[in-house]
Design a protein around this motif. Sequence first.
Motif, PDB file in Angstrom:
ATOM      1  N   GLY A   1       0.770  -1.231   0.000  1.00  0.00           N
ATOM      2  CA  GLY A   1       0.000   0.000   0.000  1.00  0.00           C
ATOM      3  C   GLY A   1       0.804   1.285   0.000  1.00  0.00           C
ATOM      4  N   LYS A   2       2.143   1.196   0.181  1.00  0.00           N
ATOM      5  CA  LYS A   2       2.909   2.448   0.194  1.00  0.00           C
ATOM      6  C   LYS A   2       2.975   3.029  -1.204  1.00  0.00           C
ATOM      7  CE  LYS A   2       5.706   1.581   4.207  1.00  0.00           C
ATOM      8  NZ  LYS A   2       6.925   0.966   4.675  1.00  0.00           N
ATOM      9  N   GLY A   3       2.561   4.277  -1.343  1.00  0.00           N
ATOM     10  CA  GLY A   3       2.464   4.843  -2.665  1.00  0.00           C
ATOM     11  C   GLY A   3       3.269   6.129  -2.824  1.00  0.00           C
ATOM     12  N   VAL A   4       3.346   6.550  -4.061  1.00  0.00           N
ATOM     13  CA  VAL A   4       3.918   7.866  -4.356  1.00  0.00           C
ATOM     14  C   VAL A   4       2.738   8.753  -4.726  1.00  0.00           C
ATOM     15  CG1 VAL A   4       5.473   9.161  -5.808  1.00  0.00           C
ATOM     16  CG2 VAL A   4       6.019   6.804  -5.174  1.00  0.00           C
ATOM     17  N   LEU A   5       2.402   9.686  -3.842  1.00  0.00           N
ATOM     18  CA  LEU A   5       1.178  10.462  -4.020  1.00  0.00           C
ATOM     19  C   LEU A   5       1.466  11.729  -4.819  1.00  0.00           C
ATOM     20  CD1 LEU A   5      -0.071  10.425  -0.315  1.00  0.00           C
ATOM     21  CD2 LEU A   5      -0.003   8.547  -1.935  1.00  0.00           C
ATOM     22  N   VAL A   6       0.686  11.930  -5.856  1.00  0.00           N
ATOM     23  CA  VAL A   6       0.768  13.177  -6.607  1.00  0.00           C
ATOM     24  C   VAL A   6      -0.318  14.098  -6.066  1.00  0.00           C
ATOM     25  CG1 VAL A   6       0.550  14.232  -8.867  1.00  0.00           C
ATOM     26  CG2 VAL A   6       1.557  11.952  -8.638  1.00  0.00           C
ATOM     27  N   THR A   7       0.086  15.237  -5.481  1.00  0.00           N
ATOM     28  CA  THR A   7      -0.908  16.193  -5.016  1.00  0.00           C
ATOM     29  C   THR A   7      -0.732  17.487  -5.772  1.00  0.00           C
ATOM     30  OG1 THR A   7       0.457  17.209  -3.343  1.00  0.00           O
ATOM     31  CG2 THR A   7      -0.691  15.204  -2.712  1.00  0.00           C
ATOM     32  N   LEU A   8      -1.667  18.408  -5.529  1.00  0.00           N
ATOM     33  CA  LEU A   8      -1.595  19.680  -6.259  1.00  0.00           C
ATOM     34  C   LEU A   8      -0.379  20.495  -5.833  1.00  0.00           C
ATOM     35  CD1 LEU A   8      -5.306  20.804  -6.350  1.00  0.00           C
ATOM     36  CD2 LEU A   8      -4.015  19.380  -7.923  1.00  0.00           C
ATOM     37  N   TRP A   9       0.141  20.211  -4.624  1.00  0.00           N
ATOM     38  CA  TRP A   9       1.236  21.029  -4.112  1.00  0.00           C
ATOM     39  C   TRP A   9       2.544  20.250  -4.080  1.00  0.00           C
ATOM     40  CZ3 TRP A   9       1.845  17.945   0.070  1.00  0.00           C
ATOM     41  CH2 TRP A   9       0.695  17.315   0.553  1.00  0.00           C
ATOM     42  N   THR A  62       4.825  16.223  -4.582  1.00  0.00           N
ATOM     43  CA  THR A  62       4.781  14.775  -4.482  1.00  0.00           C
ATOM     44  C   THR A  62       5.088  14.348  -3.056  1.00  0.00           C
ATOM     45  OG1 THR A  62       5.673  14.781  -6.703  1.00  0.00           O
ATOM     46  CG2 THR A  62       5.607  12.672  -5.571  1.00  0.00           C
ATOM     47  N   VAL A  63       4.330  13.379  -2.546  1.00  0.00           N
ATOM     48  CA  VAL A  63       4.628  12.794  -1.244  1.00  0.00           C
ATOM     49  C   VAL A  63       5.061  11.360  -1.503  1.00  0.00           C
ATOM     50  CG1 VAL A  63       3.728  12.181   1.015  1.00  0.00           C
ATOM     51  CG2 VAL A  63       2.885  14.227  -0.159  1.00  0.00           C
ATOM     52  N   ASP A  64       6.340  11.076  -1.236  1.00  0.00           N
ATOM     53  CA  ASP A  64       6.857   9.751  -1.558  1.00  0.00           C
ATOM     54  C   ASP A  64       6.873   8.879  -0.299  1.00  0.00           C
ATOM     55  OD1 ASP A  64       8.020   7.558  -2.499  1.00  0.00           O
ATOM     56  OD2 ASP A  64       9.845   8.530  -3.243  1.00  0.00           O
ATOM     57  N   LEU A  65       5.818   8.106  -0.109  1.00  0.00           N
ATOM     58  CA  LEU A  65       5.778   7.222   1.060  1.00  0.00           C
ATOM     59  C   LEU A  65       6.597   5.970   0.817  1.00  0.00           C
ATOM     60  CD1 LEU A  65       1.985   7.449   1.901  1.00  0.00           C
ATOM     61  CD2 LEU A  65       3.843   8.648   3.007  1.00  0.00           C
ATOM     62  N   TYR A  66       6.792   5.657  -0.468  1.00  0.00           N
ATOM     63  CA  TYR A  66       7.513   4.449  -0.849  1.00  0.00           C
ATOM     64  C   TYR A  66       9.001   4.634  -0.596  1.00  0.00           C
ATOM     65  CZ  TYR A  66       9.356   0.901  -4.052  1.00  0.00           C
ATOM     66  OH  TYR A  66      10.042  -0.132  -4.612  1.00  0.00           O
ATOM     67  N   GLY A  67       9.508   5.847  -0.924  1.00  0.00           N
ATOM     68  CA  GLY A  67      10.874   6.190  -0.584  1.00  0.00           C
ATOM     69  C   GLY A  67      11.918   5.867  -1.641  1.00  0.00           C
ATOM     70  N   LEU A  80      -8.117   3.725  13.124  1.00  0.00           N
ATOM     71  CA  LEU A  80      -7.505   2.462  13.538  1.00  0.00           C
ATOM     72  C   LEU A  80      -6.212   2.125  12.806  1.00  0.00           C
ATOM     73  CD1 LEU A  80     -10.511   0.050  14.112  1.00  0.00           C
ATOM     74  CD2 LEU A  80      -9.257   1.412  15.749  1.00  0.00           C
ATOM     75  N   LYS A  81      -5.948   2.771  11.672  1.00  0.00           N
ATOM     76  CA  LYS A  81      -4.789   2.357  10.898  1.00  0.00           C
ATOM     77  C   LYS A  81      -3.800   3.508  10.785  1.00  0.00           C
ATOM     78  CE  LYS A  81      -2.588  -0.532   8.307  1.00  0.00           C
ATOM     79  NZ  LYS A  81      -2.051  -1.759   8.869  1.00  0.00           N
ATOM     80  N   ASP A  82      -2.578   3.254  11.203  1.00  0.00           N
ATOM     81  CA  ASP A  82      -1.571   4.298  11.184  1.00  0.00           C
ATOM     82  C   ASP A  82      -0.829   4.299   9.849  1.00  0.00           C
ATOM     83  OD1 ASP A  82      -1.089   6.282  12.887  1.00  0.00           O
ATOM     84  OD2 ASP A  82       0.663   5.375  13.841  1.00  0.00           O
ATOM     85  N   VAL A  83      -0.287   5.447   9.463  1.00  0.00           N
ATOM     86  CA  VAL A  83       0.586   5.470   8.279  1.00  0.00           C
ATOM     87  C   VAL A  83       1.981   5.861   8.738  1.00  0.00           C
ATOM     88  CG1 VAL A  83      -1.132   5.943   6.516  1.00  0.00           C
ATOM     89  CG2 VAL A  83      -0.167   7.828   7.796  1.00  0.00           C
ATOM     90  N   LYS A  84       2.986   5.224   8.109  1.00  0.00           N
ATOM     91  CA  LYS A  84       4.372   5.573   8.441  1.00  0.00           C
ATOM     92  C   LYS A  84       4.827   6.689   7.507  1.00  0.00           C
ATOM     93  CE  LYS A  84       6.618   1.651  10.610  1.00  0.00           C
ATOM     94  NZ  LYS A  84       6.223   0.326  10.146  1.00  0.00           N
ATOM     95  N   MET A  85       5.204   7.827   8.103  1.00  0.00           N
ATOM     96  CA  MET A  85       5.622   8.957   7.278  1.00  0.00           C
ATOM     97  C   MET A  85       7.141   8.994   7.197  1.00  0.00           C
ATOM     98  SD  MET A  85       2.804  10.258   6.419  1.00  0.00           S
ATOM     99  CE  MET A  85       3.420  11.727   5.607  1.00  0.00           C
TER     100      MET A  85
END
Lengths: 311, 626
Positions: free
Chosen positions: B31-39, B41-46, B187-192
């Motif tokens: 589920g770790k993704g590379v998120l494209v946002t308007l402001w 990129t958030v790279d959770l995958y790394g 209930l579900k945490d995300v690792k930043m």
Amino acid sequence: MSLESLLTAAFLVPLLQTTLRSTTTLLLTALGGMFSERSGVVNIALEGMIIFGALTAAVSAQLMEAPYLAENPGARIWWIPWVAVLLAMVVGAFIGWIHAVVSIKYKADQIISGTAINLLAAGLPSLVLAYFYDNTTASKELVNRLPEWLGFSPLVYLAFALVPITWYVMFKTPWGLRLRSVGEHPEAADTMGINVFRTRYTAVILSGVLAGLAGAFLSIGVLNQFVRNMSAGQGFIALAALIFGKWHPIGVLGATLLFGFAKALAIQLGGGDIMPPTVIEAFPFVITMLVLAGFVGTSRPPKAIGKPYEK
Amino acid sequence: MNRVWLALTSAVFLLLLAVSPWAIAMRAFGGKGVLVTLWGTVDLYGRAKALPDVSWLGYFTAFWVALALVAAVAAFLPEARTRARIYFALGLAGVAVFALEAYLFYHAVWAVNDAALAEGARRPPLKRYSLSLGAYASFLYSLFLLAVGRLQLPGGRALLVRWRGVIVPAVSMLLAMVAGAVVVWILKDVKMPEGSGTLAYLAAKLDLVTYTFQLLFGPLLTASGWFQSLLIATPLIFTGLAVAFGFQAGLFNIGAPGQLTIGAIMTMLVGVHLANAHWFAGLPDGVARAIFLPLSILAAAAGGALWGAIPGWLKARFGAHEVINTIMMNYIAASVFLFMIASNEYTFFGKWTLHMPFKFPGYEARSYEVAESARIPLMVNLFGFQQDASGAWTGALSWALPLALVAMVVVYALTARLELGKRLLAALGAGVLGYFVGGFLPGVPMALSPKLASVRLNGAFVIAAFAVAFYNYYMWRTRDGYELRAVGLAPKAAEYGGVSIAKKTILAMAISGALAGLAATHYVLGGGIDEYRLKQSLPTNVGFDGIAVALLGQNTPIGVFLSALLFGVLLTGGLQLDLQLGISRELVMMLQALIVLFIAAGGFLPRYFTDPILAAQAEEGVQGVI
């Protein structure tokens, strides 16, 4: 095990003790249900409220004791189980409030609303357990369960003490009279200036409080953890006891004692070769059905039960 | 009120657009993704290397903000028709721009992948890419604007009320999904990654929630996913019909789990012990099949009917409420079930011993295998495929089933003049004829993918389809069904009209139970629990799921079918949810419970949606109702 061995003290004393314990859950729940049903709201959600109460008590007690146990394994902290019981009552009240909002404000079919809460109680605990314990079937065993006074949990005494108290509240106080009038003839009660909606809300929330208490008794009074489906139909049997007991505290006491005895008998006979355990487990349920078929004909439910009130 | 809702929705939309991930460039397993946002990129995958070029996203953002602003201003125009025109135009423009955005995004992704492959990469670097919440929100907002446009025109609100059979379940479903999202959020945490801010955290959480639902609805995108969903839907169709049947007659049958259990026991008795009995050993295969398959199916129905009829009789005779009795019967059925297959020897009172032949030797509580002659074939077999020695599925797609179906529909449509019973008979005859003619035609040779063939979707699905047809026919086309519905709607009026409520109660509970019992054909005869046996793992809970299916389907045949399919999809997706995100499949159970709760509350919609009389007045356009 022979038939003669059933008549000895070694069998009868634990039987009596187990009867009182299994009656406690049913009695607390049924007395709570009485408030709700006497006010005109069917509460089939009792089963789910027990489960939520049990879950809350076990999980909260375990989380509260964890830091103390880290310092001193086996630490006994007297207030932890009591706070857990209180939290279970609060959560029970919250579930009762949900049932009340859906069935009183939104005028839903009360049985469907209650069923939804029972379904929720079948699914949500697994998610909560998975969050805290990486396990979907049981919570961690805890040390600080409810104390025992003279061999019984305080909640056992409380349950039996509640019988005269509810009788007094229901039949000797103005509030009890209003509650019953709302369940019998809400239009008339409304004309007399009684707030039908508020009375019903209070009654349903109260039933949630007592069912939550019963759940706490199961998880930190009888056991020392929450186990999935631990109420195993006791909420429904309590409902049946309520009908069998004709919505009256004394009748409810008698009915729950009968069902509690049937359950205790099943527990005490289990494992022996008197009866196969599967047959014995079905025993309380068969008795409930027989009782409902045979005796309900003469008992009269509150007149406005199950009907949403239209102002 | 109208304007407040419009402003609120627009604000929520713009907020979602700003905060949530607009698309996912790639996603790793887990589920770790590379998120494209308007402001940014958030790279959770790394470890993301190449990213799609989405520099154009800024222009589109300007468009959406402008769209929302115009929509807000247009609400103050005096002329209703002008408002409607503007909203239609805005909505259509939104849909078109959304399609353009999707096209551009996928092409940007493919460009990166193609470039990497051209450079000699072994695998495309971007996998599991998709649009995400921000993009979905803009599409939904466009649809919302179209709906607002229609509402401006005369009769708009009445139209909405006329569609309440769809709107109430849809709104309830949506609310349940929002509540489910909140639960997942908590209930579900995300690792930043180190040093990421609050905005990135919000985006990651929103991505988690979006991905949860993408996984749940994921099976809709693949053929094997559809097959698996139909497989899970099959028993839900039966139990959903069972509960719906009870509702129509004013009865709440919570006893489907017990009825299913007794149906399973009965079908086991016939399918295992009668069909294997030594005095039938000499029968030719075809004859044995023609006798025992229908007999086993009937046994399942009969077992359920018996278990349903008892509480029906108790209600008719003693006035004992069916809800409590059916619940009690569930527990009793569970005991009977264990008694039958958990052990073969029981001692009573220390003296008498009962010997039974039902449990298969071994540790596990299960029955003997169902005889070949009583098994329901798999769908792949019905379509003409066979597994060869190497395990591959080959054969020719047989015309038998499709032709039978077409023949039935065509004959049914052509014989509109005939009386209904004859019409159905003719259609059935045509179906049988079509089946045999189709069987002799040369089929289309093809090989099945192992994934598709591994799904054990079986002929019980066909029985389920017939059960839906039966429900439709019986409830709305026969006198008995009419009387049943009359009892459900107004018992006193029905009794005054000469209907015996006692008889109808027993009958309705028996048929309802029979429908629930038929679900056992899927599990025992069709091998729905991996083996052709009765096993302790028989999932009787589908009986309770039937309540949600019936309510979501509003007790209509097509509704029950579709909502069973929907839950089949969600439960299939739930497996992936567990696998990828470690979120328990119980989330789907929770969604079901919430759907029941919200539908009971009428989706929290205004009274003129839920109250039949007010709704009728609203449809007629009576002043002051809406």
